[in-house]
Design a protein around this motif. Structure first.
Motif, PDB file in Angstrom:
ATOM      1  N   LEU A 245    -114.223 -69.510  57.315  1.00 50.84           N
ATOM      2  CA  LEU A 245    -113.159 -69.014  58.182  1.00 50.84           C
ATOM      3  C   LEU A 245    -113.011 -67.517  58.032  1.00 50.84           C
ATOM      4  O   LEU A 245    -113.306 -66.965  56.959  1.00 50.84           O
ATOM      5  CB  LEU A 245    -111.805 -69.617  57.771  1.00 50.84           C
ATOM      6  CG  LEU A 245    -111.615 -71.108  57.765  1.00 50.84           C
ATOM      7  CD1 LEU A 245    -110.252 -71.428  57.164  1.00 50.84           C
ATOM      8  CD2 LEU A 245    -111.692 -71.633  59.190  1.00 50.84           C
ATOM      9  N   ARG A 246    -112.480 -66.878  59.082  1.00 54.91           N
ATOM     10  CA  ARG A 246    -112.040 -65.499  58.936  1.00 54.91           C
ATOM     11  C   ARG A 246    -110.560 -65.526  58.548  1.00 54.91           C
ATOM     12  O   ARG A 246    -109.831 -66.453  58.901  1.00 54.91           O
ATOM     13  CB  ARG A 246    -112.229 -64.735  60.236  1.00 54.91           C
ATOM     14  CG  ARG A 246    -113.694 -64.501  60.568  1.00 54.91           C
ATOM     15  CD  ARG A 246    -113.884 -63.364  61.564  1.00 54.91           C
ATOM     16  NE  ARG A 246    -115.290 -63.136  61.814  1.00 54.91           N
ATOM     17  CZ  ARG A 246    -116.061 -62.383  61.051  1.00 54.91           C
ATOM     18  NH1 ARG A 246    -115.563 -61.779  59.988  1.00 54.91           N
ATOM     19  NH2 ARG A 246    -117.339 -62.212  61.343  1.00 54.91           N
TER      20      ARG A 246
ATOM     21  N   GLU B 227    -107.391 -67.436  60.289  1.00 57.07           N
ATOM     22  CA  GLU B 227    -107.737 -68.640  61.051  1.00 57.07           C
ATOM     23  C   GLU B 227    -107.200 -69.890  60.348  1.00 57.07           C
ATOM     24  O   GLU B 227    -106.848 -69.864  59.171  1.00 57.07           O
ATOM     25  CB  GLU B 227    -109.254 -68.735  61.222  1.00 57.07           C
ATOM     26  CG  GLU B 227    -109.817 -67.679  62.158  1.00 57.07           C
ATOM     27  CD  GLU B 227    -111.314 -67.835  62.372  1.00 57.07           C
ATOM     28  OE1 GLU B 227    -111.997 -68.447  61.521  1.00 57.07           O
ATOM     29  OE2 GLU B 227    -111.805 -67.325  63.403  1.00 57.07           O
ATOM     30  N   ASP B 228    -107.155 -70.981  61.108  1.00 59.55           N
ATOM     31  CA  ASP B 228    -106.649 -72.250  60.589  1.00 59.55           C
ATOM     32  C   ASP B 228    -107.802 -73.202  60.298  1.00 59.55           C
ATOM     33  O   ASP B 228    -108.888 -73.062  60.867  1.00 59.55           O
ATOM     34  CB  ASP B 228    -105.722 -72.922  61.615  1.00 59.55           C
ATOM     35  CG  ASP B 228    -104.543 -72.048  62.004  1.00 59.55           C
ATOM     36  OD1 ASP B 228    -103.952 -72.317  63.068  1.00 59.55           O
ATOM     37  OD2 ASP B 228    -104.207 -71.114  61.250  1.00 59.55           O
TER      38      ASP B 228
END
Lengths: 110, 114
Positions: free
Chosen positions: A12-13, A16-17
């Motif tokens: 993820l970045r 993010e979720d």
């Protein structure tokens, strides 16, 4: 009897979720969630004792669907510190047995 | 103590050697668990104590593995005649009582059998 987690790995970045799922073939009494960073011991995040229960702290929450024998861990607005391997742990209904899941590696990048 | 303490942190054993791993749980925690964790895998159950009573030892892989908790506090996991497949991290955890409380894990002992 070991619960299966999905996905196996996710990148993820920041911000993010993510959702991590834990599925068991056996009826469950409770579900635990742990996070383990490389070279360290697992750290307890939360326990869900009742079907339908939802819990959370900070931006990490979880739900437990007793009928489906599943639990999900929700990480919102992810931070770099969320990186690690997440394990669910399941206590089976009707027996004093506890199993850790297959694990999900989560990496948060800037 | 404030946390679960395990020693040694690292252990290298020659194949065939006996080893003893120590766990000092949180004061007042009646339940103590030993887990084995291979690289990249989740922890696998070895054995469970309630005070000094060993209630479940179904996860011990062979009769070379033995655990004790004689006074209901410190526990020792002993592995006799170590083999290469015993190489793993051995984690100890304690709780206030059974599985209804989250585990507090120690830092583990990394055992390497050469």
């Amino acid at each position: 009897q070991q619960p299966v987690q999905s996905p196996q790995a996710v990148i993820l970045r920041e911000g993010e979720d993510a959702v991590i799922n834990c599925s068991s073939s056996k009826a469950l009494y409770s579900v635990h969630w742990y996070r383990q960073k490389h070279g360290e011991a697992p750290v307890f995040l939360m326990i869900l004792l009742k079907g339908g229960e939802q819990k959370g702290h900070d931006k990490i929450s979880a739900s437990f669907n007793e009928k489906k024998q599943q639990s999900s861990l929700y990480l919102t607005a992810s931070q770099l510190s969320y990186s690690g391997t997440y394990f669910c742990g399941t206590e089976l209904r009707g027996g004093n047995q506890f199993y850790f899941g297959t694990g999900t590696s989560l990496t948060v990048i800037p | 103590g404030a946390g679960v303490s395990q020693s040694p942190r690292y252990k290298v054993a020659k194949r065939g050697q006996d080893v003893a791993l120590r766990c000092d749980p949180i004061s007042g925690h009646v339940s103590l668990f030993w887990y084995q964790q291979a690289l990249g895998q989740g922890p696998e159950f070895l054995t469970y104590f309630q005070n000094e009573a060993q209630l479940d030892k179904s996860g011990l892989p062979s009769d070379r593995f033995f655990a004790e908790r004689p006074e209901g506090s410190v526990s020792t996991l002993k592995i006799q005649r170590t083999q290469q497949e015993d190489s793993a991290v051995y984690l100890c955890a304690s709780t206030k009582g059974g599985y209804k409380f989250g585990y507090t894990f120690g830092s583990g002992t990394r055992l390497t059998v050469v």
